[in-house]
Motif scaffolding. Sequence first.
Motif, PDB file in Angstrom:
ATOM      1  N   ILE A   1     -11.831   0.262   7.891  1.00  0.00           N
ATOM      2  CA  ILE A   1     -12.179   1.600   7.365  1.00  0.00           C
ATOM      3  C   ILE A   1     -11.148   2.044   6.339  1.00  0.00           C
ATOM      4  O   ILE A   1     -11.478   2.500   5.236  1.00  0.00           O
ATOM      5  CB  ILE A   1     -12.278   2.624   8.514  1.00  0.00           C
ATOM      6  CG1 ILE A   1     -13.466   2.268   9.420  1.00  0.00           C
ATOM      7  CG2 ILE A   1     -12.400   4.047   7.966  1.00  0.00           C
ATOM      8  CD1 ILE A   1     -13.539   3.076  10.699  1.00  0.00           C
ATOM      9  N   ALA A   2      -9.891   1.853   6.743  1.00  0.00           N
ATOM     10  CA  ALA A   2      -8.821   2.266   5.830  1.00  0.00           C
ATOM     11  C   ALA A   2      -8.910   1.518   4.512  1.00  0.00           C
ATOM     12  O   ALA A   2      -8.761   2.096   3.424  1.00  0.00           O
ATOM     13  CB  ALA A   2      -7.457   2.012   6.489  1.00  0.00           C
ATOM     14  N   ARG A   3      -9.146   0.220   4.585  1.00  0.00           N
ATOM     15  CA  ARG A   3      -9.249  -0.604   3.366  1.00  0.00           C
ATOM     16  C   ARG A   3     -10.386  -0.075   2.475  1.00  0.00           C
ATOM     17  O   ARG A   3     -10.242   0.104   1.278  1.00  0.00           O
ATOM     18  CB  ARG A   3      -9.487  -2.068   3.748  1.00  0.00           C
ATOM     19  CG  ARG A   3      -8.187  -2.892   3.831  1.00  0.00           C
ATOM     20  CD  ARG A   3      -8.473  -4.389   3.691  1.00  0.00           C
ATOM     21  NE  ARG A   3      -9.465  -4.894   4.621  1.00  0.00           N
ATOM     22  CZ  ARG A   3      -9.234  -5.184   5.916  1.00  0.00           C
ATOM     23  NH1 ARG A   3      -8.030  -5.021   6.449  1.00  0.00           N
ATOM     24  NH2 ARG A   3     -10.207  -5.646   6.688  1.00  0.00           N
TER      25      ARG A   3
ATOM     26  N   ALA B   1      -3.102   7.649  -0.807  1.00  0.00           N
ATOM     27  CA  ALA B   1      -4.091   7.452   0.257  1.00  0.00           C
ATOM     28  C   ALA B   1      -4.155   5.973   0.632  1.00  0.00           C
ATOM     29  O   ALA B   1      -4.179   5.602   1.814  1.00  0.00           O
ATOM     30  CB  ALA B   1      -5.460   7.937  -0.214  1.00  0.00           C
ATOM     31  N   ARG B   2      -4.128   5.127  -0.398  1.00  0.00           N
ATOM     32  CA  ARG B   2      -4.201   3.688  -0.152  1.00  0.00           C
ATOM     33  C   ARG B   2      -2.997   3.224   0.673  1.00  0.00           C
ATOM     34  O   ARG B   2      -3.126   2.550   1.688  1.00  0.00           O
ATOM     35  CB  ARG B   2      -4.235   2.963  -1.490  1.00  0.00           C
ATOM     36  CG  ARG B   2      -4.812   1.582  -1.422  1.00  0.00           C
ATOM     37  CD  ARG B   2      -5.230   1.096  -2.803  1.00  0.00           C
ATOM     38  NE  ARG B   2      -4.144   1.200  -3.749  1.00  0.00           N
ATOM     39  CZ  ARG B   2      -4.265   1.732  -4.963  1.00  0.00           C
ATOM     40  NH1 ARG B   2      -5.427   2.236  -5.362  1.00  0.00           N
ATOM     41  NH2 ARG B   2      -3.231   1.789  -5.781  1.00  0.00           N
TER      42      ARG B   2
ATOM     43  N   GLN C   1     -10.385  -0.016  12.409  1.00  0.00           N
ATOM     44  CA  GLN C   1      -9.616   1.028  11.696  1.00  0.00           C
ATOM     45  C   GLN C   1      -9.127   0.523  10.341  1.00  0.00           C
ATOM     46  O   GLN C   1      -9.266   1.190   9.323  1.00  0.00           O
ATOM     47  CB  GLN C   1      -8.383   1.421  12.545  1.00  0.00           C
ATOM     48  CG  GLN C   1      -8.706   2.286  13.719  1.00  0.00           C
ATOM     49  CD  GLN C   1      -9.053   3.696  13.262  1.00  0.00           C
ATOM     50  OE1 GLN C   1      -8.569   4.137  12.225  1.00  0.00           O
ATOM     51  NE2 GLN C   1      -9.912   4.375  14.017  1.00  0.00           N
TER      52      GLN C   1
ATOM     53  N   ALA D   1      -3.119   4.308   4.210  1.00  0.00           N
ATOM     54  CA  ALA D   1      -4.085   3.535   4.978  1.00  0.00           C
ATOM     55  C   ALA D   1      -3.484   2.195   5.366  1.00  0.00           C
ATOM     56  O   ALA D   1      -3.572   1.748   6.526  1.00  0.00           O
ATOM     57  CB  ALA D   1      -5.353   3.323   4.150  1.00  0.00           C
TER      58      ALA D   1
ATOM     59  N   LYS E   1     -11.649   2.828   2.481  1.00  0.00           N
ATOM     60  CA  LYS E   1     -11.250   4.139   1.928  1.00  0.00           C
ATOM     61  C   LYS E   1     -10.382   3.942   0.689  1.00  0.00           C
ATOM     62  O   LYS E   1     -10.603   4.535  -0.375  1.00  0.00           O
ATOM     63  CB  LYS E   1     -10.452   4.923   2.982  1.00  0.00           C
ATOM     64  CG  LYS E   1     -11.226   6.026   3.648  1.00  0.00           C
ATOM     65  CD  LYS E   1     -10.233   6.902   4.410  1.00  0.00           C
ATOM     66  CE  LYS E   1     -10.955   7.688   5.502  1.00  0.00           C
ATOM     67  NZ  LYS E   1     -10.032   8.040   6.604  1.00  0.00           N
ATOM     68  N   ALA E   2      -9.408   3.051   0.918  1.00  0.00           N
ATOM     69  CA  ALA E   2      -8.470   2.828  -0.186  1.00  0.00           C
ATOM     70  C   ALA E   2      -9.194   2.286  -1.411  1.00  0.00           C
ATOM     71  O   ALA E   2      -8.948   2.695  -2.548  1.00  0.00           O
ATOM     72  CB  ALA E   2      -7.368   1.868   0.255  1.00  0.00           C
ATOM     73  N   ARG E   3     -10.121   1.353  -1.162  1.00  0.00           N
ATOM     74  CA  ARG E   3     -10.838   0.739  -2.277  1.00  0.00           C
ATOM     75  C   ARG E   3     -11.639   1.824  -3.031  1.00  0.00           C
ATOM     76  O   ARG E   3     -11.644   1.893  -4.248  1.00  0.00           O
ATOM     77  CB  ARG E   3     -11.768  -0.338  -1.738  1.00  0.00           C
ATOM     78  CG  ARG E   3     -12.157  -1.373  -2.798  1.00  0.00           C
ATOM     79  CD  ARG E   3     -12.750  -2.643  -2.212  1.00  0.00           C
ATOM     80  NE  ARG E   3     -13.709  -2.398  -1.189  1.00  0.00           N
ATOM     81  CZ  ARG E   3     -13.610  -2.907   0.056  1.00  0.00           C
ATOM     82  NH1 ARG E   3     -12.569  -3.640   0.417  1.00  0.00           N
ATOM     83  NH2 ARG E   3     -14.550  -2.669   0.960  1.00  0.00           N
ATOM     84  N   LYS E   4     -12.280   2.647  -2.205  1.00  0.00           N
ATOM     85  CA  LYS E   4     -13.070   3.727  -2.822  1.00  0.00           C
ATOM     86  C   LYS E   4     -12.197   4.597  -3.725  1.00  0.00           C
ATOM     87  O   LYS E   4     -12.528   4.899  -4.884  1.00  0.00           O
ATOM     88  CB  LYS E   4     -13.680   4.619  -1.723  1.00  0.00           C
ATOM     89  CG  LYS E   4     -15.175   4.825  -1.913  1.00  0.00           C
ATOM     90  CD  LYS E   4     -15.673   5.833  -0.913  1.00  0.00           C
ATOM     91  CE  LYS E   4     -17.046   5.421  -0.404  1.00  0.00           C
ATOM     92  NZ  LYS E   4     -17.307   6.065   0.911  1.00  0.00           N
ATOM     93  N   ALA E   5     -11.051   4.951  -3.156  1.00  0.00           N
ATOM     94  CA  ALA E   5     -10.137   5.798  -3.941  1.00  0.00           C
ATOM     95  C   ALA E   5      -9.733   5.102  -5.225  1.00  0.00           C
ATOM     96  O   ALA E   5      -9.719   5.704  -6.312  1.00  0.00           O
ATOM     97  CB  ALA E   5      -8.906   6.133  -3.102  1.00  0.00           C
TER      98      ALA E   5
END
Lengths: 353, 533
Positions: free
Chosen positions: B506-508, B482-483, B503, B486, B510-514
């Motif tokens: 957001i992607a970053r 996912a990271r 974008q 992104a 997301k990736a951090r969360k993952a």
Amino acid sequence: MSFKIAASPHAHQRRTTQQVMRWVYMALIPGLLVQSYFFGLGVWVQMLLALGTAWLSEAACMALRGRSVSQAWQDHTAVVTALLLAISIPSLAPWWIIVIGTAFSVIVVKHVYGGVGQNLFNPAMAGYVLLLISFPVQMTAWPVPQELALYSISLSDTAQLIFTGFSNAGYNLEQLRLGIDGVTMATPLDSLRTDLAQALTVSEATNKAMFSSALGGIGWAWLNLAFLLGGLVLIKVRVISWHIPAGMLLGLLVPALFMSWFYPDQSVGPLLHALSGATMLGAFFIATDPVTAATSNRGRLYFGLLIGLLVFIIRTWGGYPDAVAFAVLLANMVVPVIDKYTQPIAYGHGGKL
Amino acid sequence: MSIPITLIEQGQIWSFPGGIHPPQRKQLSNTTPIATLPLASEFYLPLRQHAGEPGELLVSVGDHVLKGQAVSAPGLNNALPVHAPTSGTIIAIEARPIAHPSGLADTVVVLSADGLDQAAQPQPHSLSSDRTQLIDALRQAGIAGLGGAGFPTAQKLALQRPLEYLIINGVECEPYISADDRLMREYADEILRGTEILMHISGAAKALIALEDNKPDAIDAFKRVLPKYPAMSLRVVPTKYPSGGEKQLIQLLTGHQVPSRGLPSDIGLLMHNVGTAYAVHQAIDLGLPLTQRVVTVTGENVSKPGNYWVPLGTPVAHLLAHAGFKPEQAQKVIMGGPMMGFTLGNLQVPVVKITNCLLVPGAQELSPPADEMPCIRCGACADVCPAQLLPQQLQWLAKANDYDGLNKQNLFDCIECGACAYVCPSEIPLVHYYRKAKAEIREIAREKSKSEVARERFEARKQRLEREKQERLERHRLAAEARQQAQQQAVEQGAPNPNDAVQAAIARAKARKAAQAAAAEQAAAAEPQDDNP
Ligand code: SF4
Ligand code: SF4
């Protein structure tokens, strides 16, 4: 106060090995009396020699194996071995015959295999076969039944013959074995097989003095009947079970019956088989040796049948006149197989009643 | 394979192989009526008097109990209650020697009698109660097989299987013992009433009452009352030991054998002892729990041999003293009969539910022990073995510790009747060797199953950890993907687009969360795992 701790059962049938053996000795007495009557007192001398040898060998073995020598005295199997061997060999055989035979039976056949209860082969019969193979002349020289003998033999003659080979009057055994007809006497079975081999018919072969008064030959018939009597007593007092004797007699007599139906002129016939040679001694006293027989009752029946059949085969076609010793040893070898296939089905394992 | 009902109905008696005829010596004890015993001052109540686990304690030291009051509760794994045999005070609960061949100690409730013998209120039951209620009543009454095995009666009845016959065993084949004989002579009606209850609960439509032909008085007693019970019939078997053994009696009465490791109910049969039937009658009709039994006291060294109603828990010493015991040098005190009983080292052990006899023989009465001689393979033992085993073979295998061989020769079908050792002319204590071998084999099996369980646990844990590791790796892989995705998206879409920046952010995020989730996962995985699978 402390109380005695012991494992159950606390009750015990009061019949020890010694008592069993006492019955066996007593049951041998009729046979011994008949044997003494017909064949002289040699058998008693032989028994004394055998017992002495057996005791010495037994004690020596126990000492060598680091066991208590006194236990050997309690164990009666050596005694029975010695007695049976002494009864089986010709009663005027030289002393060293019985000594060699007994020592071999006790030392090699019994103790080399691990002592009481461990031997595979019937000690008396193994000793007998050793002697028969090594000293065939002495081992077939049965004295002449006294009523047929040319010379009569006294007790001191007997001892002289056994120890020196000559009677008081200086006759040797071969001379003494001349019958009234002046011919060296063979045993009835011996004579029959020689004659049958010479293509005489049975009626011709049995037309001899030795067969004159009794089937199975003078002396031998009575001897067998006496051992039969002793054997029946043993069954009655439950020292032996009927399975082995019945099996052996059936195994011997049924084929003999068939043979005498089909070849009446060349075969010996069941009665003669039953009452000659070592048949009864073998069936009731020798084959029943518990150590070397099959274990279960059914197994014992088969074991007896096998011995009987082997006796019949060897007597009829084999190279030796009597066959009980060989038959017993051969059957001893088969015992593990018999035991394997006749193991009783344990309760709850699907057997029938 | 089903049992031949028609022949059984015709009254046929079959036979079983082997067996012996030892001197009976029952006249010593069976000529006088069952006597009552004066109360002892102290009673020892082992919690385990039956085949099964001990029940949970219901009393503590200092409690006052009434006669018939339970001191322990029924429970799982065949736990049966034990009841106070008289009223009094609990003065101790401790490990004490009990009547067991091993002489081991076990938990015992010590009751000091107050001499009043006050009874708790009895609670009779009616046969119209539910089946499970009746079974529970028997369990609450603490009834175990009184013939010797001590298996809980309720447990035997709870097995719900179609039955052809209930067999009531009054054979009592062991020499000297006459407890059942006297009970049958004096309480035939009660025994049959108990039988009726047992039939009702078990669903067996017919019952056979079996006894040996050496008990003519008991046979007459039954004949007098049997007309009242049409579904029951009497079967008299020839006197031979061990015809009272469960398996042997079944063979005698039906011509069939219980399959090895099976139960009589496998062939539609259920067997209870006459004493048990009597106790069942007492428990259901009168509401009395099992607190006493008939015990034969016999042998040359008691002056008053006979049968006694003995409260359970009575010390053996008390009972023997009452019967006029005169011990001699190296006295044997046997609990049970001469064939299967065991010797007691200590007379403070109590009479329990399975105690049917105390035998104190004179020095010459039973044959004195002799030295063990080598086996001469005479086969006498095989001839008498009712289980059709080869005792001498078993003996050799046992001495050689050949456990596989012993199993092949069906050692576990040996019922330890002692017939083989009884006849062995070499005086070999055969049964002793079998018991030892059985104990060793059981021990090995226990060890093996223990290590088996441990190994299974270990394997299961390893698998679980492995599975969790795989799942974790999978999650990490997904998170990393996912990271990457992104980042790739961010790069592909180029930087200048302001939307792109959003974008990308957001992607970053997301990736951090993952990644964080993955880290947390990892941390969690590193924590100690609990071991229970
Ligand atoms: S009875 Fe005793 S001596 Fe005879 S075979 Fe059995 S174990 Fe051996
Ligand atoms: S104790 Fe076992 S081996 Fe011996 S006779 Fe009884 S069942 Fe057979």
